[in-house]
Design a protein around this motif. Structure first.
Motif, mmCIF file in Angstrom:
data_model
loop_
_atom_site.group_PDB
_atom_site.id
_atom_site.type_symbol
_atom_site.label_atom_id
_atom_site.label_comp_id
_atom_site.label_asym_id
_atom_site.label_seq_id
_atom_site.Cartn_x
_atom_site.Cartn_y
_atom_site.Cartn_z
ATOM 1 N N SER A 32 0.822 -1.221 0.000
ATOM 2 C CA SER A 32 0.000 0.000 0.000
ATOM 3 C C SER A 32 0.857 1.273 0.000
ATOM 4 O O SER A 32 0.366 2.360 0.302
ATOM 5 N N ASP A 33 2.146 1.128 -0.342
ATOM 6 C CA ASP A 33 3.048 2.286 -0.362
ATOM 7 C C ASP A 33 2.817 3.144 -1.612
ATOM 8 O O ASP A 33 3.149 2.742 -2.727
ATOM 9 N N GLY A 34 2.226 4.320 -1.411
ATOM 10 C CA GLY A 34 1.898 5.214 -2.526
ATOM 11 C C GLY A 34 3.132 5.672 -3.296
ATOM 12 O O GLY A 34 3.094 5.820 -4.518
ATOM 13 N N ASN A 35 4.234 5.908 -2.579
ATOM 14 C CA ASN A 35 5.467 6.349 -3.260
ATOM 15 C C ASN A 35 5.976 5.278 -4.215
ATOM 16 O O ASN A 35 6.387 5.566 -5.335
ATOM 17 N N GLY A 36 5.957 4.039 -3.730
ATOM 18 C CA GLY A 36 6.407 2.915 -4.565
ATOM 19 C C GLY A 36 5.560 2.795 -5.819
ATOM 20 O O GLY A 36 6.080 2.591 -6.920
ATOM 21 N N LEU A 37 4.250 2.949 -5.647
ATOM 22 C CA LEU A 37 3.335 2.838 -6.789
ATOM 23 C C LEU A 37 3.603 3.952 -7.801
ATOM 24 O O LEU A 37 3.619 3.723 -9.011
ATOM 25 N N PHE A 38 3.877 5.137 -7.277
ATOM 26 C CA PHE A 38 4.183 6.285 -8.141
ATOM 27 C C PHE A 38 5.443 6.015 -8.969
ATOM 28 O O PHE A 38 5.467 6.227 -10.185
ATOM 29 N N ILE A 39 6.476 5.498 -8.309
ATOM 30 C CA ILE A 39 7.744 5.234 -9.012
ATOM 31 C C ILE A 39 7.562 4.145 -10.075
ATOM 32 O O ILE A 39 8.033 4.277 -11.211
ATOM 33 N N LEU A 40 6.845 3.076 -9.712
ATOM 34 C CA LEU A 40 6.622 1.993 -10.686
ATOM 35 C C LEU A 40 5.798 2.506 -11.868
ATOM 36 O O LEU A 40 6.090 2.185 -13.034
ATOM 37 N N ASP A 41 4.797 3.324 -11.576
ATOM 38 C CA ASP A 41 3.964 3.885 -12.656
ATOM 39 C C ASP A 41 4.837 4.683 -13.629
ATOM 40 O O ASP A 41 4.745 4.510 -14.842
ATOM 41 N N ARG A 42 5.703 5.528 -13.095
ATOM 42 C CA ARG A 42 6.541 6.359 -13.966
ATOM 43 C C ARG A 42 7.541 5.506 -14.737
ATOM 44 O O ARG A 42 7.849 5.774 -15.889
ATOM 45 N N SER A 43 8.048 4.459 -14.119
ATOM 46 C CA SER A 43 9.042 3.641 -14.817
ATOM 47 C C SER A 43 8.377 2.806 -15.926
ATOM 48 O O SER A 43 8.934 2.654 -17.012
ATOM 49 N N LEU A 44 7.162 2.303 -15.693
ATOM 50 C CA LEU A 44 6.476 1.521 -16.746
ATOM 51 C C LEU A 44 6.047 2.414 -17.905
ATOM 52 O O LEU A 44 5.933 1.950 -19.038
ATOM 53 N N GLY A 45 5.859 3.691 -17.621
ATOM 54 C CA GLY A 45 5.417 4.640 -18.647
ATOM 55 C C GLY A 45 6.452 4.870 -19.732
ATOM 56 O O GLY A 45 6.139 5.411 -20.791
ATOM 57 N N SER A 46 7.685 4.425 -19.501
ATOM 58 C CA SER A 46 8.726 4.641 -20.515
ATOM 59 C C SER A 46 8.642 3.630 -21.649
ATOM 60 O O SER A 46 9.321 3.753 -22.655
ATOM 61 N N ARG A 47 7.790 2.602 -21.493
ATOM 62 C CA ARG A 47 7.633 1.620 -22.572
ATOM 63 C C ARG A 47 6.816 2.238 -23.712
ATOM 64 O O ARG A 47 5.771 2.827 -23.478
#
Ligand SMILES: [Fe+2]
Ligand SMILES: [Fe+2]
Length: 168
Positions: A146-161
């Motif tokens: 439930s870590d919002g920061n982690g979710l934010f980072i993963l979202d931004r990293s997947l967005g580079s595809r």
């Protein structure tokens, strides 16, 4: 020339790949609605990739002088419990596609359609990659919890595809 049994099975798989594309597009729409543009972008690239898979079957059926049949697709959900739910569903979906490819491989071997068998090798290998990639995201999401920061980072990293690099 494809024999009728193989032709039917190839058309079934063509439908499954299009259905996969449709399911991923629904998942992408859900992530857009959750304000997760990176996940949405990644899933949209997956939508592109599944359409490429479908077109491989479409082209192969035509190349082998078979008849293409475009079957009805099921509605694709655009609502999920969470992003975890999206990727766990996607992993289950990829496993079902792997099982379908294995069944198809078995059929063409039984029918001694060696050209189809050699051609299907690409899909057998591709499914290993698909399960690995989606499985990695499931693991990442599990770790994040439930870590919002982690979710934010993963979202931004997947967005580079991007779509183009996703097409195999
Ligand atoms: Fe696929
Ligand atoms: Fe896939």
């Amino acid at each position: 020339m494809l024999n009728k049994k193989v032709e039917r099975a190839m058309n079934d798989q063509l439908q499954k790949e299009l259905q996969s594309a449709y399911v991923y597009l629904g998942m992408s729409a859900y992530c857009e609605s959750e304000s997760l543009p990176g996940f949405a972008q990644w899933l949209r690239a997956q939508f592109d990739e599944e359409q490429q898979h479908a077109l491989r079957f479409y082209n192969f059926i035509i190349d082998r002088e078979g008849e293409v049949v475009l079957k009805q697709l099921d509605a694709a959900p655009t609502s999920y419990k969470s992003v975890q739910d999206v990727f766990e569903t996607a992993l289950g979906h990829e496993k079902a596609v792997t099982a379908a490819i294995n069944e198809l491989y078995d059929l063409v071997a039984t029918e001694k359609d060696f050209a189809s068998q050699a051609w299907l090798d690409w899909f057998a290998t591709e499914q290993v990659e698909e399960e690995k990639t989606v499985g990695q995201i499931v693991d990442d999401l599990h770790r994040i919890g439930s870590d919002g920061n982690g979710l934010f980072i993963l979202d931004r990293s997947l967005g580079s595809r991007i779509g183009a690099e996703a097409t195999g």
